[in-house]
Write an enzyme that holds these catalytic residues in place. Structure first.
Site, PDB file in Angstrom:
ATOM      1  N   GLU A 234       0.853  -1.188   0.000  1.00 30.46           N
ATOM      2  CA  GLU A 234       0.000   0.000   0.000  1.00 30.46           C
ATOM      3  C   GLU A 234       0.886   1.235   0.000  1.00 30.46           C
ATOM      4  O   GLU A 234       1.568   1.522   0.982  1.00 30.46           O
ATOM      5  CB  GLU A 234      -0.920   0.008   1.226  1.00 30.46           C
ATOM      6  CG  GLU A 234      -1.889   1.171   1.240  1.00 30.46           C
ATOM      7  CD  GLU A 234      -2.738   1.200   2.498  1.00 30.46           C
ATOM      8  OE1 GLU A 234      -2.744   2.246   3.171  1.00 30.46           O
ATOM      9  OE2 GLU A 234      -3.367   0.167   2.817  1.00 30.46           O
ATOM     10  N   CYS A 268      -2.283   8.724   2.777  1.00 31.77           N
ATOM     11  CA  CYS A 268      -1.995   8.231   1.426  1.00 31.77           C
ATOM     12  C   CYS A 268      -3.059   8.607   0.409  1.00 31.77           C
ATOM     13  O   CYS A 268      -2.801   8.570  -0.800  1.00 31.77           O
ATOM     14  CB  CYS A 268      -1.787   6.720   1.444  1.00 31.77           C
ATOM     15  SG  CYS A 268      -3.186   5.787   2.069  1.00 31.77           S
TER      16      CYS A 268
END
Length: 463
Positions: A234, A268
């Protein structure tokens, strides 16, 4: 013995000094986890795992304030937002319990050919083996849960290396797991340097590798995995937003501001590139400017703080360098654009920066949002899709066909309609594509990834 000093990112005060694990200790942890998995007599029954998970959730609620304060102090996320993270983490444990009852296989039909008569076949799911997790600093409580609880739930031993800036929250969570009755070796927190942590990547005894962090590091680690080790990566994104002229601006601004400056942009899927139709650009920017200037910046352990520090002073310097570069290249600084201190950066809005400089092409990971005007939506979508990163995106419009068309055309794993790009709940698919990552995370998805399928075929003349 080597040690790690943990500092509060707001005032750089020393919180605690803790020992670092050695290479020998890491190998011992890997060997112990591998031996647990290989010895089926030591596996935890499903009802035992369920009871442990229930106790973990109870203890998290019991120690709620202690964990939240520790996380806010060492990670810099404002207290009010850390409480939301803690609530999500507790819910994540409960999601694992709920989904444990849905982990199963299915019948594979037999008898369709002469060669397959007198047989029945079923699939089942087994724990994948040793899970190694390398975590990030920005959500130390919830990421710890996401990278350990699915493994524990399905019966895979897990070793986690927390971020060096936020190990104390993770150690507190490890203590909760231990008190809840999780036997030694089923979850091990290893605070260590990068060189020692690389053993988690290269060891042939690791069956699944979970990484949350930068794309450069993640893809590099993937290339070093032992043959057969699966992985989930990720990474970050450069989240785009399309704002159409029929947008309800008043209702949009609060969420868009939150999505841009939540945790000082250190998320993110933080809003970074906002493409606004030229007919409403002035109004949108003015509204956002007013709200951004009103945000209270300061000590994350204060209940009043809305934007805290960046994780390290050097990150403040880096963000300021990127903003200065944009300004010198022609971007208009609407607000911010300056250091408030060595550790805090003002929420910053940039108007029409060139689309070939760092604030437009790379993840800022700071409290900076860029606005770009457009006249044609397809052209705005093409600009939004122009990068190699693709994570979450969003579109604001009151027209359903425009929304559906934009969702279809945006390159993203998830597109929010009339909501900011940082929206997430822990049961929905979550992950990047292209440079932004590999695999889909969520409690249910991770539980599936941390198991593997086995087929059983039974032959009998009575079938």
């Amino acid at each position: 013995m080597s040690t790690l000093k943990v500092y509060a990112p707001y005032d750089q005060s020393l919180i605690k000094e803790i020992p670092l694990k050695s290479a020998a200790e890491m190998q011992e942890a890997i060997d112990r986890a591998h031996d647990l998995y290989e010895d089926r007599s030591q596996w935890l029954a499903k009802h035992e795992r369920t009871k442990i998970l229930e106790d973990i959730a109870f203890l998290m609620e019991e120690r709620y304030d202690e964990i939240v304060f520790q996380s806010a102090q060492e990670g810099g996320k404002p207290l009010k937002d850390t409480k939301v993270e803690m609530d999500r983490a507790i819910n994540g444990v409960k999601l694992a319990i709920e989904n444990l009852g849905h982990q199963g296989g299915q019948e594979v039909p037999m008898g369709q050919t002469a060669a397959s008569v007198n047989r029945m076949a079923y699939t089942m799911r087994e724990p994948i083996g040793v899970v190694a997790s390398v975590s990030a600093f920005n959500h130390p409580i919830n990421l710890f849960v996401h990278q350990t609880i699915p493994a524990i739930a399905v019966g895979s031993p897990v070793i986690i290396k927390p971020a060096s800036t936020t190990p104390l929250s993770c150690l507190m969570m490890q203590d909760i797991y231990d008190v809840a009755g999780l036997p030694a070796g089923w979850c091990t927190t290893m605070v260590c340097d990068r060189e020692v942590a690389e053993q988690l990547v290269t060891s042939p005894k690791v069956n699944f590798f979970s990484f949350i962090g930068s794309a450069k590091v993640g893809w590099g680690l993937r290339a070093r995995l032992a043959p057969g080790t699966r992985c989930a990566l990720e990474h970050g994104g450069v989240a785009p937003v399309i704002v159409e002229p029929d947008t309800d601006i008043k209702s949009m601004i609060t969420g868009l501001t939150k999505g841009s400056f939540y945790h000082a942009g250190q998320v993110c899927v933080s809003v970074q590139r906002v493409f606004v139709h030229e007919s409403i650009m002035d109004e949108v920017v003015n509204e956002m400017d007013t709200l951004a200037r009103s945000l209270k910046i300061g000590d994350p352990v204060s209940e009043e703080t809305e934007v805290g520090p960046l994780i390290k002073p050097e990150e403040v310097d880096r963000v300021h360098e990127w903003v200065t570069e944009a300004k010198n290249a022609g971007a208009k600084v609407i607000c911010g654009g300056e250091k408030i201190s060595d550790t805090c950066y003002a929420p910053t809005i940039l108007l029409n920066p060139p689309e070939d400089i760092r604030v437009s092409t790379d993840e800022v990971f700071g409290p900076v949002v860029c606005f770009y005007s457009y006249s044609n939506r397809d052209e705005a979508i093409a600009r939004a899709n122009s990068l190699d990163y693709a994570f979450q995106a969003s579109v604001y419009t009151q027209h359903i066909d425009v929304a559906l068309d934009t969702v279809k055309k945006l390159n993203a794993t998830a597109v929010m309609v009339n909501d900011h790009t940082a929206f997430r709940v822990d049961w929905m698919p979550f992950g990047g594509r292209d440079k932004s990552g590999l695999g889909i995370g969520s409690i249910p998805h991770s539980m599936h990834d941390m198991t593997r399928e086995k087929l059983m075929v039974i032959k009998s003349d009575v079938l």
